[in-house]
Design a protein around this motif. Structure first.
Motif, short mmCIF file in Angstrom:
data_model
loop_
_atom_site.label_atom_id
_atom_site.label_comp_id
_atom_site.label_asym_id
_atom_site.label_seq_id
_atom_site.Cartn_x
_atom_site.Cartn_y
_atom_site.Cartn_z
N ILE A 112 0.81 -1.20 0.06
CA ILE A 112 0.01 0.09 -0.31
C ILE A 112 0.89 1.11 -0.08
O ILE A 112 1.94 1.29 0.91
CB ILE A 112 -0.77 0.10 1.09
CG1 ILE A 112 -2.09 -1.10 1.24
CG2 ILE A 112 -1.56 1.22 1.46
CD1 ILE A 112 -2.92 -1.01 2.18
N PHE A 113 0.76 2.27 -0.85
CA PHE A 113 1.53 3.21 -1.32
C PHE A 113 0.67 4.59 -1.01
O PHE A 113 -0.52 4.83 -1.17
CB PHE A 113 1.93 3.52 -2.47
CG PHE A 113 2.81 2.18 -2.77
CD1 PHE A 113 4.39 2.13 -2.65
CD2 PHE A 113 2.59 1.09 -3.65
CE1 PHE A 113 5.15 0.94 -3.00
CE2 PHE A 113 3.31 0.14 -4.28
CZ PHE A 113 4.48 0.14 -3.84
N GLN A 141 -0.98 -2.57 -4.42
CA GLN A 141 -0.15 -3.16 -5.53
C GLN A 141 -0.17 -4.51 -5.08
O GLN A 141 0.26 -5.09 -3.96
CB GLN A 141 1.21 -2.46 -5.87
CG GLN A 141 1.96 -3.54 -6.80
CD GLN A 141 3.45 -2.71 -6.81
OE1 GLN A 141 3.40 -1.69 -7.52
NE2 GLN A 141 4.30 -3.39 -6.14
N LEU A 142 -0.36 -5.46 -6.11
CA LEU A 142 -0.24 -7.01 -5.89
C LEU A 142 0.86 -7.60 -6.93
O LEU A 142 0.84 -7.08 -8.12
CB LEU A 142 -1.60 -7.74 -6.20
CG LEU A 142 -2.97 -7.19 -5.51
CD1 LEU A 142 -4.06 -8.16 -6.17
CD2 LEU A 142 -2.66 -7.08 -3.98
N ILE A 143 1.69 -8.14 -6.51
CA ILE A 143 2.80 -8.94 -7.29
C ILE A 143 2.61 -10.34 -7.07
O ILE A 143 2.48 -11.00 -6.24
CB ILE A 143 4.23 -8.40 -6.87
CG1 ILE A 143 4.33 -7.09 -6.98
CG2 ILE A 143 5.16 -9.17 -7.61
CD1 ILE A 143 4.70 -6.36 -8.42
N PHE A 159 -6.68 -11.36 -10.63
CA PHE A 159 -7.41 -11.21 -9.68
C PHE A 159 -8.58 -10.40 -9.93
O PHE A 159 -8.50 -9.35 -10.63
CB PHE A 159 -6.57 -10.49 -8.34
CG PHE A 159 -5.69 -11.08 -7.55
CD1 PHE A 159 -6.08 -12.12 -6.72
CD2 PHE A 159 -4.25 -11.27 -8.23
CE1 PHE A 159 -5.05 -12.92 -5.93
CE2 PHE A 159 -3.30 -12.02 -7.38
CZ PHE A 159 -3.83 -12.94 -6.42
N GLU A 160 -9.89 -10.79 -9.47
CA GLU A 160 -11.03 -10.43 -9.85
C GLU A 160 -11.41 -9.23 -8.83
O GLU A 160 -11.93 -8.04 -9.39
CB GLU A 160 -12.36 -11.48 -9.97
CG GLU A 160 -13.49 -10.76 -10.49
CD GLU A 160 -14.61 -11.93 -10.82
OE1 GLU A 160 -15.81 -11.61 -11.20
OE2 GLU A 160 -14.41 -13.00 -10.20
N VAL A 196 -0.81 -5.50 -10.66
CA VAL A 196 -1.77 -4.97 -10.83
C VAL A 196 -1.75 -3.78 -9.68
O VAL A 196 -1.44 -3.79 -8.56
CB VAL A 196 -3.30 -5.54 -10.85
CG1 VAL A 196 -3.38 -6.49 -9.39
CG2 VAL A 196 -4.44 -4.77 -11.14
N VAL A 197 -2.17 -2.55 -10.22
CA VAL A 197 -2.17 -1.40 -9.33
C VAL A 197 -3.69 -0.71 -9.31
O VAL A 197 -3.99 -0.36 -10.33
CB VAL A 197 -1.16 -0.37 -9.67
CG1 VAL A 197 -1.28 0.71 -8.53
CG2 VAL A 197 0.13 -0.98 -9.62
#
Length: 238
Positions: A112-113, A141-143, A159-160, A196-197
């Motif tokens: 989380i940014f 952001q997911l990596i 990811f939905e 995804v961001v």
């Protein structure tokens, strides 16, 4: 002389395109060990006694700035394209293996940014989002990695949904500002890392302690037959 000007123009143009592709993403190359409880690394400077010594404050601040990946809570960097300050607020590195039939997914980390000193250019570039871009604004952001172990091509959108414990629901395959979450994965291929961001609502971001992720279904790319349903994963920030 004309050739010289042409070469200079191409170099400037290429540099601009590269900068655009990198903006907004902490594209982590360095790795952290799995934290089985997906805990957040707390800012080690947060509980220190305040000081009036400006020189010491500057040194402390300098320890948090980096040109590389953000791996510890409190670290920050300056965005190459927009000039905004990106601070890592929370991080979890669960490295959870998610079995989606013949498609194997590994969630590497969640970050989380906080983005501040936001320019008008940055606001305009993301003005199509449902959540207005303010100064500051917040992103998640997911990596993750995706591997196709079957002998046929498989399709997924990764990811939905992302649901926070502050009651925000994000349709990650649509409401994203970074990454391209549509994957046509060929047999035997591994995509790594993917990301995804998405934008978070500004209210109560600091209070987020848990998120729930729902993966998208997986399809045979040729027949469009569903090969795996969605899975639900909980990631805790502590």
């Amino acid at each position: 002389m004309k050739k010289l000007f042409s070469m200079l123009f191409m170099i400037i143009l290429f540099g601009s395109l590269v900068a655009c592709g990198q903006s907004g993403v902490d594209n982590t190359k360095e790795d952290k060990k799995a934290d089985n409880s997906a805990t957040v690394k707390e800012d080690t400077n947060k509980n220190k006694e305040p000081t009036d010594n400006k020189e010491n404050d500057t040194k402390s601040e300098d320890k948090l700035v980096t040109d590389g990946p953000l791996l510890e809570s409190g670290q920050y960097k300056i965005d190459d394209q927009y000039g905004s300050k990106i601070t890592l607020m929370k991080i979890a590195t669960p490295k959870i293996n998610i079995d989606l039939g013949d498609l194997k997914m590994t969630l590497q980390d969640v970050k989380i940014f906080k983005r501040e000193n936001v320019s008008e250019e940055e606001k305009n570039d993301f003005s199509q989002t449902d959540i207005p871009i303010t100064d500051p604004y917040y992103t998640i952001q997911l990596i993750y990695d995706i591997e196709n172990t079957s002998d046929v091509p498989l399709t997924t959108t990764g990811f939905e949904y992302i649901i926070t414990d502050q009651q925000q629901q994000i349709e990650a395959s649509i409401d994203y500002i970074g990454g391209e979450p549509y994957y046509d994965v060929q047999s035997g291929a591994k995509l790594s890392p993917e990301y995804v961001v998405c934008i978070l609502k500004p209210e109560n971001v600091e209070d987020i302690k848990k998120i729930t992720l729902k993966t998208a279904e997986v399809f045979n790319s040729d027949s469009y037959e569903t090969t795996a349903g969605s899975k639900t994963i909980e990631v805790k920030f502590e």
